[in-house]
Design an enzyme around this catalytic site. Structure first.
Site, PDB file in Angstrom:
ATOM      1  N   LYS A  80      22.499 108.890 -58.880  1.00 52.79           N
ATOM      2  CA  LYS A  80      21.146 109.070 -58.341  1.00 52.79           C
ATOM      3  C   LYS A  80      20.165 108.492 -59.335  1.00 52.79           C
ATOM      4  O   LYS A  80      20.282 108.733 -60.534  1.00 52.79           O
ATOM      5  CB  LYS A  80      20.882 110.578 -58.175  1.00 52.79           C
ATOM      6  N   LYS A 104      19.714 113.935 -66.984  1.00 51.44           N
ATOM      7  CA  LYS A 104      18.662 114.641 -66.246  1.00 51.44           C
ATOM      8  C   LYS A 104      19.242 115.447 -65.079  1.00 51.44           C
ATOM      9  O   LYS A 104      18.882 116.603 -64.875  1.00 51.44           O
ATOM     10  CB  LYS A 104      17.660 113.605 -65.718  1.00 51.44           C
ATOM     11  N   LYS A 116      20.372 103.753 -61.926  1.00 50.74           N
ATOM     12  CA  LYS A 116      18.992 103.249 -61.941  1.00 50.74           C
ATOM     13  C   LYS A 116      19.002 101.792 -61.522  1.00 50.74           C
ATOM     14  O   LYS A 116      20.003 101.095 -61.710  1.00 50.74           O
ATOM     15  CB  LYS A 116      18.407 103.358 -63.355  1.00 50.74           C
ATOM     16  N   THR A 200       7.380 115.341 -59.359  1.00 57.62           N
ATOM     17  CA  THR A 200       7.580 115.074 -60.784  1.00 57.62           C
ATOM     18  C   THR A 200       6.408 115.649 -61.587  1.00 57.62           C
ATOM     19  O   THR A 200       6.605 116.296 -62.626  1.00 57.62           O
ATOM     20  CB  THR A 200       7.760 113.572 -61.048  1.00 57.62           C
ATOM     21  N   ASN A 231       1.974 108.043 -59.977  1.00 56.89           N
ATOM     22  CA  ASN A 231       2.584 109.176 -59.277  1.00 56.89           C
ATOM     23  C   ASN A 231       2.700 110.397 -60.194  1.00 56.89           C
ATOM     24  O   ASN A 231       2.263 111.495 -59.854  1.00 56.89           O
ATOM     25  CB  ASN A 231       3.952 108.766 -58.716  1.00 56.89           C
ATOM     26  N   SER A 360      14.165 115.257 -54.767  1.00 60.15           N
ATOM     27  CA  SER A 360      14.969 114.208 -54.121  1.00 60.15           C
ATOM     28  C   SER A 360      16.285 114.809 -53.618  1.00 60.15           C
ATOM     29  O   SER A 360      16.764 114.492 -52.534  1.00 60.15           O
ATOM     30  CB  SER A 360      15.283 113.067 -55.095  1.00 60.15           C
TER      31      SER A 360
END
Ligand code: NAD
Length: 426
Positions: A80, A104, A116, A200, A231, A360
């Site tokens: 992810k 994370k 990523k 976030t 964001n 997410s």
């Protein structure tokens, strides 16, 4: 279109971001007593794909863009991680960001590994049509990498729900069926989750309050400076102000803005929305530089823009008592010790900005379930998850007599180590 799958060298060039990951990993591995063979697995990404993406530009010319996707680990579940559009995207940066996602997700207690992606481009100078063609080309090139139970992208710097919608549509066309869970951070109408966009920043707020409580700082008397107004930074600033924390400074790539009495964040949000999403020319505060923002005399500093802003050169000048890392990798490894020696508590990126991937995950669960939650339900679950992750990291930092950053890596290693051993596929 060129495509390759290769293993990364153990350590890339000096000062690489992946080196910074390995420096922290090695330290945590030593403190935790991680077996060398497990550490060796984690020092190498599982898969790296690099592609060339030829795109017809609006003026008729053809430009070839570099695209990357790295899967660092799938030991705890499908990989992810977001997709970044920026000019400094490169294989080393994507590799580092993918590894951070492994840690994370483990810290946030999610059933995911880390991945990523990124494209080297400047989205601010591209038209909507060019960005759509680029995103669709990237999706076609990565169609074998992505999958609902394989590798699940999301937004990162320079991308948002619009790009995720294009990615979903292109992926669905290739597969011939609707797979909303293949990407998160989607628009609500396409199966996105309520609360995802602010998640976030919300996690940054929850982590800031939790840290202040441990430090005996009453948040209603606290001051803050937030770097970055995208964001993460804009939602973090808004939510911190909502808890009566005085946000003295905000910034973006155009400059930084300071107001001793506190900035009216709602006003700044309106200003940015009306000015092409930038703070350029904002009049609700006096102009300072991004470098000055980092060394302001505030209780809380939230770097929420880009990596590598807190370095060995400026760490000694930082006056904040608490740093909560909204961005990925804002602190270089050589600044860690300087901050520790000054008694500054650093809530590290792998914990502090985990709110985004947590929601997410909620989005992915809702897509699988075909049933959608209210914003209140999402936020309640998020806050509980973030608070628990904070407590786990705090506990490990105390138990291993180390910083929160190394405590966070230890928290992750405890889980990932078990998964690697159970699977034993080496
Ligand atoms: P974004 O593109 O929405 O916003 C980035 C912000 O940083 C913008 O305001 C931009 O102007 C500013 N900026 C860029 N260069 C700057 C500079 N040199 N100095 C000061 N400000 C600068 O990106 P985002 O999604 O908010 O991501 C910010 C950071 O947070 C990144 O490190 C990203 O990896 C990390 N992050 C994002 C998410 C997410 O859900 N979006 C989740 C976890 C971590």
């Amino acid at each position: 279109m060129a495509s390759s799958t290769k293993k990364a060298p153990a350590a890339a060039a000096a000062h690489s971001m992946f080196d910074a990951v390995l420096a922290r990993l090695d330290k945590a591995a030593e403190i935790f007593g991680l077996a060398p063979e497990v550490a060796e697995v984690l020092r190498h990404p599982k898969k790296e794909v690099a592609v060339s993406l030829p795109i017809k530009m609006d003026d008729g010319s053809v430009k070839v863009f570099e695209g990357y996707r790295t899967v660092h680990s799938t030991h705890l579940g499908p990989s992810k991680g977001g997709i970044r559009y920026a000019m400094d995207v490169n294989a080393d940066e994507v590799r580092a960001l993918a590894a951070w996602m492994t840690f994370k997700c483990a810290i946030a207690n999610l059933p995911y590994g880390g991945g990523k992606g990124g494209i080297k481009c400047d989205p601010r100078t591209m038209s909507v049509g060019e960005l759509e063609r680029l995103t669709r080309a990237y999706t076609r090139a990565m169609a074998d990498v992505f999958g609902v139970n394989k590798d699940i992208p999301a937004p990162d710097m320079g991308t948002g729900k619009r790009e995720m919608a294009w990615l979903l549509d292109e992926f669905n066309r290739i597969q011939g069926e609707d797979s909303p869970g293949v990407v998160t951070g989607k628009p609500l109408t396409l199966g996105g989750s309520k609360g995802r966009e602010a998640a976030t920043g919300r996690g940054v707020m929850v982590a800031s309050l939790a840290a202040m409580k441990k430090m005996g700082i009453h948040h209603k008397n606290a001051t803050a400076a937030v770097q970055g107004f995208g964001n993460v930074g804009s939602h973090a600033a808004r939510l911190l102000a909502g808890k009566n924390i005085k946000v003295n400074a905000i910034s973006d790539h155009t400059g930084a803005y300071y107001n001793e009495k506190g900035i009216d964040i709602e006003n700044a949000l309106k200003y940015a929305a009306a000015n092409g999403n930038t703070l350029k020319g904002f009049t609700g505060a006096e102009a300072i530089t991004n470098a000055q923002l980092l060394t302001l005399d505030v209780d809380l500093l939230v770097p929420a823009a880009i990596q590598g802003v807190i370095t060995g050169a400026n760490a000694g000048d930082i006056k904040a008592k608490l740093i909560v890392e909204g961005a990925n990798g804002p602190t270089e490894a050589d600044a860690d010790e300087i901050l520790n020696n000054k008694g500054i508590i650093v809530v590290p990126d792998v914990l502090a900005n985990g709110g985004g991937v947590t929601v997410s995950y909620f989005e992915w669960v809702q897509n699988k379930y075909g049933h959608y939650w209210s914003e209140e339900e999402v936020n309640t679950k998020h806050d509980a998850s973030m608070s628990q992750a904070f407590e786990n990291v705090w506990f490990n930092a105390q138990q291993y007599k180390t910083s929160m950053r190394i405590g966070a890596y230890v928290t992750a290693l405890k889980k990932v180590d078990k998964a690697i051993r159970y699977k034993g596929n080496y």
